[in-house]
Every structure is written in C-alpha cells, then in structure tokens.
Design an enzyme around this catalytic site. Structure first.
Site, PDB file in Angstrom:
ATOM      1  N   CYS A 137       4.363  50.527  29.571  1.00  0.00           N
ATOM      2  CA  CYS A 137       4.950  49.424  28.802  1.00  0.00           C
ATOM      3  C   CYS A 137       4.721  49.639  27.314  1.00  0.00           C
ATOM      4  CB  CYS A 137       4.344  48.102  29.258  1.00  0.00           C
ATOM      5  SG  CYS A 137       5.131  46.639  28.523  1.00  0.00           S
ATOM      6  N   CYS A 138       3.481  49.991  26.953  1.00  0.00           N
ATOM      7  CA  CYS A 138       3.176  50.257  25.547  1.00  0.00           C
ATOM      8  C   CYS A 138       3.986  51.435  25.024  1.00  0.00           C
ATOM      9  CB  CYS A 138       1.682  50.537  25.375  1.00  0.00           C
ATOM     10  SG  CYS A 138       0.624  49.082  25.439  1.00  0.00           S
TER      11      CYS A 138
ATOM     12  N   CYS B 130       0.672  41.849  22.100  1.00  0.00           N
ATOM     13  CA  CYS B 130       1.692  41.230  22.943  1.00  0.00           C
ATOM     14  C   CYS B 130       1.077  40.069  23.733  1.00  0.00           C
ATOM     15  CB  CYS B 130       2.280  42.266  23.895  1.00  0.00           C
ATOM     16  SG  CYS B 130       3.315  43.510  23.085  1.00  0.00           S
TER      17      CYS B 130
ATOM     18  N   CYS C 202      -0.837  40.560  27.145  1.00  0.00           N
ATOM     19  CA  CYS C 202      -2.008  41.441  27.098  1.00  0.00           C
ATOM     20  C   CYS C 202      -3.015  41.035  26.034  1.00  0.00           C
ATOM     21  CB  CYS C 202      -1.555  42.888  26.886  1.00  0.00           C
ATOM     22  SG  CYS C 202      -0.422  43.476  28.166  1.00  0.00           S
TER      23      CYS C 202
ATOM     24  N   CYS D  70      -3.118  50.807  22.505  1.00  0.00           N
ATOM     25  CA  CYS D  70      -1.739  50.801  22.993  1.00  0.00           C
ATOM     26  C   CYS D  70      -1.144  52.200  23.085  1.00  0.00           C
ATOM     27  CB  CYS D  70      -0.862  49.920  22.100  1.00  0.00           C
ATOM     28  SG  CYS D  70      -0.657  50.539  20.420  1.00  0.00           S
TER      29      CYS D  70
END
Length: 231
Positions: free
Chosen positions: A106-107, A187, A190, A213
């Site tokens: 995702c990062c 985010c 997180c 990240c």
C-alpha cells in the site's frame, strides 16, 4: 569537513536552496505534526521552493486543511500534490483496503512510486526526519546520497524540545490532531494516538513491525562531490 558538517539547519537550507542546488531542490513534507518548522525555515529563504506532498487518498481531513492553512500562512507558492497512478492503484488496491492486507504494498503504490516520479526533476531533496524519532532514524546524518540524488536532513539533531521551542518562538500553528494524542500523523488507517511515555512514532502502524513507509529506506553516505563538499 564531512557533508553537512557543523552547519545549522538554516545554514544548510540556505546553501542547499541558493548555492548547491539552485532551482534543483525540493522539500518533501507530510504537513504532519512537526512539519511547520522545516517549512517555515524554507519559506524564509525562498517561499517558491517546490514542496512535494504525498496525497495518498487515505489522509485525515485535518491534515489536508492544515496543509492549506500552512500554505497560506507561510506564503508557499509551489506546493505539488503527488498522487498514486490511477491504473496502478486500481490494480493493486481495487477495494481500498490494501493497507490491511499488505501495508508495504500500500505504501509503495501510494507513496514510494509517486515520490520517485515527483523527484525526477530534482538533484536534491530536503526532509524533516530527526534522530529523536528513534528506530532507523537514530543515527541520521545531515546529508545522504540516495539513487544519484542528495538527501538533506537539516533537522536531524533537533530534539522534541527544540521543535516545541521553535513553534512557540515563531507562533506557528500545530496540527489539529496533535492535541488529541496523535504525535505522528500519516494515513488515517495506519496512524494511532500515542500514550504518555511512548515513542513519538509509536502510533504509526500500531502492532506491526513496520516503522517506515518506504520512502526513506535506502540511505547511503553522501560523497563530498554531491554538494560541492557541503562545507
């Protein structure tokens, strides 16, 4: 002198923006809880310095509003929002919950790849990491060299008290979530509140081994030639 040597943060920034990399350096900022300090110092030198902001699509609304207020307050004139590639995002995270299944992936799609694109025009970039954040940041140098590009950490040696004193001295506004216990804001899925006595970044990826990240995971010592000796 080693790269960055004994330069103070304002001195390092002044040389980076005006002497070493004129027109070829950018600031990367999350507009998080400590970001106003670095952005204020850069604005005093040249408010037209490009600022790269990773608009991941998962940020708190408070962060976006704080960004807008700081831009106006500091007179920043070239803030660029970097967004994930739509096709890559659709393929990797069609349901929007990749952060739950694979936070590293995702990062990557939301931060690492967009930043790599955003940095292409620049020979150097400035960020606000500090040694007091702990973890991989504990031994942070003032200057690194990553993927053929100088990476400057002018606030590396600043303590939490230094940051707070600068906020007070210059009457800078705090991120609105800080008062609610969010000492490090990324985010929304997180980021978590930090309990008294915990590390400032303890709320990031709570309960996981992950602490970064990915945009800062490939540091190398800066050669003297990277910034004319940086002395």
């Amino acid at each position: 002198m080693t790269a960055g040597g004994t330069l103070s943060a304002p001195e390092l920034l002044e040389r980076a923006v005006r002497t070493w990399f004129p027109g070829e350096v950018a600031v990367v900022s999350s507009f998080g809880t400590e970001s106003a300090v670095l952005l204020h110092q850069v604005a005093l030198i040249d408010p037209a310095t490009p600022v790269l902001f990773l608009e991941t699509g998962k940020l708190f609304g408070e962060t976006l509003r704080y960004r807008d207020s700081l831009i106006e307050r500091l007179g920043l004139t070239d803030v660029r929002s970097l967004r994930p590639d739509p096709a890559a995002l659709k393929q990797a995270d069609a349901d929007g919950v990749l952060w739950m299944r694979n936070p590293d992936a995702c990062c990557y799609v939301r931060k690492v790849e967009p930043l790599e694109r955003g940095l292409r025009p620049f020979k150097a970039w400035i960020n606000g990491r500090k040694r007091h954040h702990g973890g991989q940041r504990a031994g942070l140098p003032l200057v690194e060299y990553v993927d053929g590009r100088a990476k400057l950490n002018p606030l590396a040696g600043w303590s939490r008290d230094d940051i707070e004193a600068y906020f007070e001295r210059h009457d800078l506004p705090h991120h609105p979530l800080e008062a609610d216990g969010f000492l490090s804001v990324g985010c929304m899925p997180c980021s978590d509140r930090v309990a008294p006595g915990e590390d400032i970044r303890a709320g990031r990826w709570r309960g996981q081994e992950k602490t970064e990240c990915g945009i800062h995971n490939r540091p190398r010592p800066a050669p003297a030639a990277a910034c004319g000796g940086c002395g």
